[in-house]
Design a protein around this motif. Structure first.
Motif, short mmCIF file in Angstrom:
data_model
loop_
_atom_site.label_atom_id
_atom_site.label_comp_id
_atom_site.label_asym_id
_atom_site.label_seq_id
_atom_site.Cartn_x
_atom_site.Cartn_y
_atom_site.Cartn_z
N ARG A 1 0.83 -1.21 0.00
CA ARG A 1 0.00 0.00 0.00
C ARG A 1 0.87 1.26 0.00
O ARG A 1 0.57 2.23 -0.68
CB ARG A 1 -0.90 -0.01 1.23
N ALA A 2 1.95 1.25 0.74
CA ALA A 2 2.85 2.41 0.78
C ALA A 2 3.46 2.67 -0.59
O ALA A 2 3.55 3.82 -1.03
CB ALA A 2 3.93 2.20 1.83
N ALA A 3 3.87 1.61 -1.26
CA ALA A 3 4.43 1.77 -2.61
C ALA A 3 3.37 2.28 -3.58
O ALA A 3 3.64 3.14 -4.42
CB ALA A 3 5.01 0.45 -3.10
N ALA A 4 2.14 1.78 -3.44
CA ALA A 4 1.05 2.23 -4.32
C ALA A 4 0.76 3.72 -4.11
O ALA A 4 0.58 4.47 -5.07
CB ALA A 4 -0.21 1.41 -4.06
N TYR A 5 0.72 4.17 -2.85
CA TYR A 5 0.51 5.59 -2.57
C TYR A 5 1.63 6.43 -3.16
O TYR A 5 1.39 7.49 -3.74
CB TYR A 5 0.42 5.84 -1.07
N ARG A 6 2.86 5.96 -3.00
CA ARG A 6 4.01 6.70 -3.52
C ARG A 6 3.92 6.82 -5.05
O ARG A 6 4.21 7.86 -5.63
CB ARG A 6 5.30 6.02 -3.09
N MET A 7 3.52 5.72 -5.71
CA MET A 7 3.34 5.77 -7.17
C MET A 7 2.27 6.78 -7.55
O MET A 7 2.43 7.55 -8.50
CB MET A 7 2.98 4.38 -7.70
N ALA A 8 1.15 6.76 -6.82
CA ALA A 8 0.05 7.69 -7.12
C ALA A 8 0.46 9.14 -6.91
O ALA A 8 0.12 10.01 -7.71
CB ALA A 8 -1.16 7.35 -6.25
N GLU A 9 1.21 9.41 -5.85
CA GLU A 9 1.64 10.77 -5.55
C GLU A 9 2.61 11.32 -6.59
O GLU A 9 2.62 12.52 -6.88
CB GLU A 9 2.31 10.82 -4.18
N THR A 10 3.47 10.45 -7.13
CA THR A 10 4.53 10.92 -8.02
C THR A 10 4.25 10.68 -9.49
O THR A 10 4.96 11.21 -10.34
CB THR A 10 5.86 10.23 -7.67
N GLY A 11 3.28 9.84 -9.79
CA GLY A 11 3.01 9.51 -11.19
C GLY A 11 3.95 8.45 -11.75
O GLY A 11 3.91 8.15 -12.93
N LYS A 12 4.79 7.88 -10.91
CA LYS A 12 5.72 6.83 -11.35
C LYS A 12 4.97 5.50 -11.40
O LYS A 12 4.11 5.24 -10.58
CB LYS A 12 6.91 6.69 -10.40
N THR A 13 5.31 4.64 -12.35
CA THR A 13 4.68 3.32 -12.44
C THR A 13 5.65 2.20 -12.09
O THR A 13 5.26 1.05 -12.04
CB THR A 13 4.11 3.07 -13.85
N ARG A 14 6.91 2.55 -11.85
CA ARG A 14 7.92 1.58 -11.42
C ARG A 14 8.80 2.24 -10.36
O ARG A 14 9.16 3.40 -10.50
CB ARG A 14 8.81 1.15 -12.59
N LEU A 15 9.13 1.45 -9.35
CA LEU A 15 10.00 1.97 -8.30
C LEU A 15 11.09 0.95 -7.99
O LEU A 15 10.80 -0.26 -7.94
CB LEU A 15 9.22 2.22 -7.01
N PRO A 16 12.31 1.41 -7.75
CA PRO A 16 13.34 0.48 -7.26
C PRO A 16 13.01 0.12 -5.81
O PRO A 16 12.50 0.94 -5.05
CB PRO A 16 14.63 1.29 -7.35
#
Length: 118
Positions: free
Chosen positions: A32-47
């Motif tokens: 959920r934390a990664a999903a929120y971070r993606m939504a906030e930044t518009g990124k679809t992939r995170l290291p």
């Protein structure tokens, strides 16, 4: 940085591509934390990094991975919440639409209306 930018980097050194504070996910945090971070930044992939020590790269997480995990979770919930048909026998005469026996209510006394108060 996108794949297209990397493919057509025109010989730029790697240090020019790197950011001082990149958006990352940590190995020990919930999806959920990664999903929120993606939504906030518009990124679809995170290291994905280890939080302790040298913050070693342990993988990558993509929006598609999050959607697969959510789908699996929903399927597991549906399997747990199966509706079981319950039959009560001998308690009434009429059958309800769910296969339950339904006992009819006694007829109302004359002169009283439903919901009337004295």
């Amino acid at each position: 940085m996108t794949r297209r930018e990397v493919a057509h980097g025109n010989g730029r050194p790697l240090r020019e591509w790197l950011k001082a504070n990149p958006v990352v996910a940590y190995m020990d945090e919930p999806l959920r934390a990664a999903a929120y971070r993606m939504a906030e930044t518009g990124k679809t992939r995170l290291p994905v990094l280890k939080r302790r020590g040298d913050r070693t790269l342990v993988g990558m997480i993509a929006l598609r991975d999050l959607l697969r995990a959510r789908t699996r979770h929903l399927e597991e919930e549906r399997a747990r919440e199966r509706v079981l048909q319950v039959r009560f026998t001998g308690f009434g005469r009429a059958r309800g639409s769910a296969g339950l026996s339904v006992t009819p209510l006694p007829p109302e006394k004359s002169g009283s209306s439903p919901g009337a108060t004295d």
